[in-house]
Design an enzyme around this catalytic site. Structure first.
Site, PDB file in Angstrom:
ATOM      1  N   ASP A 193      19.452  19.663  -5.048  1.00  0.00           N
ATOM      2  CA  ASP A 193      20.620  20.414  -5.510  1.00  0.00           C
ATOM      3  C   ASP A 193      20.098  21.596  -6.319  1.00  0.00           C
ATOM      4  OD1 ASP A 193      22.757  21.465  -6.846  1.00  0.00           O
ATOM      5  OD2 ASP A 193      23.629  19.539  -7.441  1.00  0.00           O
ATOM      6  N   TYR A 237      23.314  16.278 -13.056  1.00  0.00           N
ATOM      7  CA  TYR A 237      24.688  16.754 -12.862  1.00  0.00           C
ATOM      8  C   TYR A 237      24.791  17.359 -11.463  1.00  0.00           C
ATOM      9  CZ  TYR A 237      29.014  19.312 -13.069  1.00  0.00           C
ATOM     10  OH  TYR A 237      30.276  19.771 -12.784  1.00  0.00           O
ATOM     11  N   LYS A 270      26.623  28.732  -7.360  1.00  0.00           N
ATOM     12  CA  LYS A 270      26.540  29.517  -8.596  1.00  0.00           C
ATOM     13  C   LYS A 270      26.106  30.976  -8.366  1.00  0.00           C
ATOM     14  CE  LYS A 270      26.879  26.204 -12.201  1.00  0.00           C
ATOM     15  NZ  LYS A 270      26.694  24.772 -11.915  1.00  0.00           N
ATOM     16  N   TYR A 305      37.415  20.859 -18.460  1.00  0.00           N
ATOM     17  CA  TYR A 305      37.134  19.758 -19.384  1.00  0.00           C
ATOM     18  C   TYR A 305      38.048  19.785 -20.603  1.00  0.00           C
ATOM     19  CZ  TYR A 305      33.150  19.964 -16.347  1.00  0.00           C
ATOM     20  OH  TYR A 305      32.368  20.023 -15.233  1.00  0.00           O
TER      21      TYR A 305
HETATM   22  C1  LIG Z   1      27.511  23.668 -11.288  1.00  0.00           C
HETATM   23  C2  LIG Z   1      26.766  22.670 -10.489  1.00  0.00           C
HETATM   24  C3  LIG Z   1      27.393  21.944  -9.457  1.00  0.00           C
HETATM   25  C4  LIG Z   1      28.862  22.075  -9.145  1.00  0.00           C
HETATM   26  O1  LIG Z   1      29.198  23.344  -8.666  1.00  0.00           O
HETATM   27  P1  LIG Z   1      30.737  23.817  -8.724  1.00  0.00           P
HETATM   28  O2  LIG Z   1      30.720  25.151  -8.063  1.00  0.00           O
HETATM   29  O3  LIG Z   1      31.080  23.870 -10.181  1.00  0.00           O
HETATM   30  O4  LIG Z   1      31.534  22.813  -7.998  1.00  0.00           O
HETATM   31  C5  LIG Z   1      26.621  21.046  -8.737  1.00  0.00           C
HETATM   32  N1  LIG Z   1      25.315  20.869  -9.001  1.00  0.00           N
HETATM   33  C6  LIG Z   1      24.680  21.560  -9.970  1.00  0.00           C
HETATM   34  C7  LIG Z   1      23.215  21.344 -10.191  1.00  0.00           C
HETATM   35  C8  LIG Z   1      25.380  22.462 -10.760  1.00  0.00           C
HETATM   36  O5  LIG Z   1      24.760  23.116 -11.748  1.00  0.00           O
END
Ligand SMILES: *Cc1c(COP(=O)(O)O)cnc(C)c1O
Length: 434
Positions: A255, A154, A284, A22
């Site tokens: 997600d 997000y 993550k 960013y």
């Molecule tokens: C960080 C994140 C992503 C993206 O993951 P990257 O490994 O950075 O591509 C997608 N969804 C959520 C909820 C996240 O916290």
């Protein structure tokens, strides 16, 4: 060995050539140069604000749950490195990927049965979306190709994930008109413990019903919206989504890239609601923060639908799919997590965050202090001054990365009580000075 470069030379080259998240090019704010990391501490190449070590309040973007340089994860990486760091996954397979997939199926909600290993969280979301759209195409319903989500979310930075990030105020505003147009409900009413708002639940049901013909899936972050605003909501809304999706033939994607592996106090946030999605994304903390790896899990019904189509395959295959090194570390990280009373550790951190962040409540400029599991958030009533807030935290010997109006911490689960108190003091200092 290459010529050693001084910290000053490294930072000059970084500024000249290296793009940061960013960030503008060339960079404006100088990053801190990290030389090594161990336990919960980042060691700096040269002292900043009088500190040569910082307690990490960020777990490297919420991933390093066991801290750095952990002997168990190091062993897993070394052991795998000596066998092979990578082989292609087309036509070949290997023990680390098979073991990891089996383990993920065992620990995630019951109907999730199949695992697609991707290389980052954003890609796992792309794969989830592709699965859902292809499922409906295969069943002869190609009009079902849009997504519904709630505001404030997000899901990553590639195109499909961007299209379901918060459409206002987020970093993706720029791409309105270029991104696929999705359907947005209001952000869920705030508060993990708040009584569910029936009018909001009705809005979710109405939107899903009204758009059912064109909806492939609903995708949300369960319980905690992370990078979209660090807000918490009642698990009851996940049950509403599950019921409405079932009633209207829409798939449900959770997600759990940020919430998975214990962060909210449950192993997966879906467990707070007692519902299971059709597709789940993990990332993550999957490798304990060691390597990049993500996973998209789906039910047998989703896989079966896809395999009944004219193109009965999932046409996706990253070069580094199933990377053995990452898979071996991920498997070891999950085993390490489950071998301890992680839930008790997260509870301990939750209590420490409530106690340590309480003083921020009385600061002028603080709108709210909220805590859930190993997540502590101080929300200001103004945009944070990043430079001033970061400096205040570093002066306290702590690494934080605030954004928007939010100063928050997601510490490693191994953070001891003294270090946790220090992180909290730094969050309070950052809130005062930011
Ligand atoms: C960080 C994140 C992503 C993206 O993951 P990257 O490994 O950075 O591509 C997608 N969804 C959520 C909820 C996240 O916290």
């Amino acid at each position: 060995m290459p010529e050693p470069l001084s910290p000053r030379e490294l930072l000059a080259l970084d500024r000249q050539h290296v793009w940061h998240p960013y960030g503008p090019m060339p960079g404006r704010a100088a990053p801190l140069l990290v030389e090594s990391a161990s336990g919960v501490r980042l060691r700096l190449a040269e002292p900043v604000e009088g500190q040569d070590e910082l307690v990490d309040g960020m777990s490297s973007w919420w991933s390093a749950v066991h801290g750095y340089n952990h002997p168990v994860l190091n062993d897993a990486a070394h052991g795998q490195l000596e066998r092979m760091s990578h082989v292609m996954f087309g036509g070949l397979t290997h023990e680390p990927a098979v073991r990891l997939a089996k383990r993920l199926v065992d620990i995630t909600p019951e109907p999730l049965e199949h695992v697609f290993l991707a290389d980052s969280g954003s890609v796992s979301v792309e794969v989830a979306v592709k699965m859902c759209l292809q499922y409906w195409r295969s069943l002869g319903k190609p009009r079902k190709q849009r997504l519904l989500t709630w505001r404030g979310g997000y899901h990553g930075d590639t195109w499909q994930p961007m299209s379901v990030c918060d459409p206002d105020g987020g970093m993706h505003e720029l791409w309105q008109g270029v991104l696929p147009r999705q359907i947005f409900a209001d952000a869920p009413p705030a508060g993990f413990d708040a009584a569910p708002d029936e009018a909001y639940a009705a809005q979710l049901r109405e939107l899903i019903g009204r758009h059912a013909e064109e909806l492939a899936a609903v995708i949300v972050e369960p319980v905690v919206q992370g990078a979209g605003g660090m807000s918490f909501h009642s698990p009851a809304y996940l049950r509403v989504l599950r019921e409405a999706c079932d009633a209207h033939d829409v798939l449900l994607v959770f997600d759990e890239i940020a919430t998975g592996f214990g962060r909210t106090g449950a192993l997966f946030a879906a467990e707070h609601a007692g519902v299971a999605p059709d597709v789940m994304c993990l990332g993550k903390a999957l490798t304990g923060g060691y390597l990049t790896l993500a996973a998209t899990l789906c039910t047998a019904a989703v896989a079966d639908g896809i395999s009944r189509g004219a193109l009965p395959v999932l046409a996706h295959g990253p070069t580094f799919m199933g990377n053995p090194l990452a898979a071996a570390v991920a498997d070891a990280s999950i085993e390490l997590l489950l071998s301890q009373d992680w839930a008790q550790e997260v509870k301990r951190i939750e209590a420490g965050l409530w106690e340590g962040l309480a003083p921020a409540r009385s600061h002028a400029g603080v709108r709210e202090v909220r805590v859930l599991g190993a997540i502590g958030v101080v929300q200001l009533d103004h945009e944070v001054d990043m430079a001033a807030a970061t400096r205040a935290a570093v002066r306290e010997g702590v690494w934080l990365r605030p954004f928007r109006d939010l100063i928050y911490t997601m510490p490693p689960y191994i953070t001891g009580d003294d270090d946790l108190a220090r992180i909290c003091a730094a969050v309070c200092a950052a809130a005062r000075e930011g």
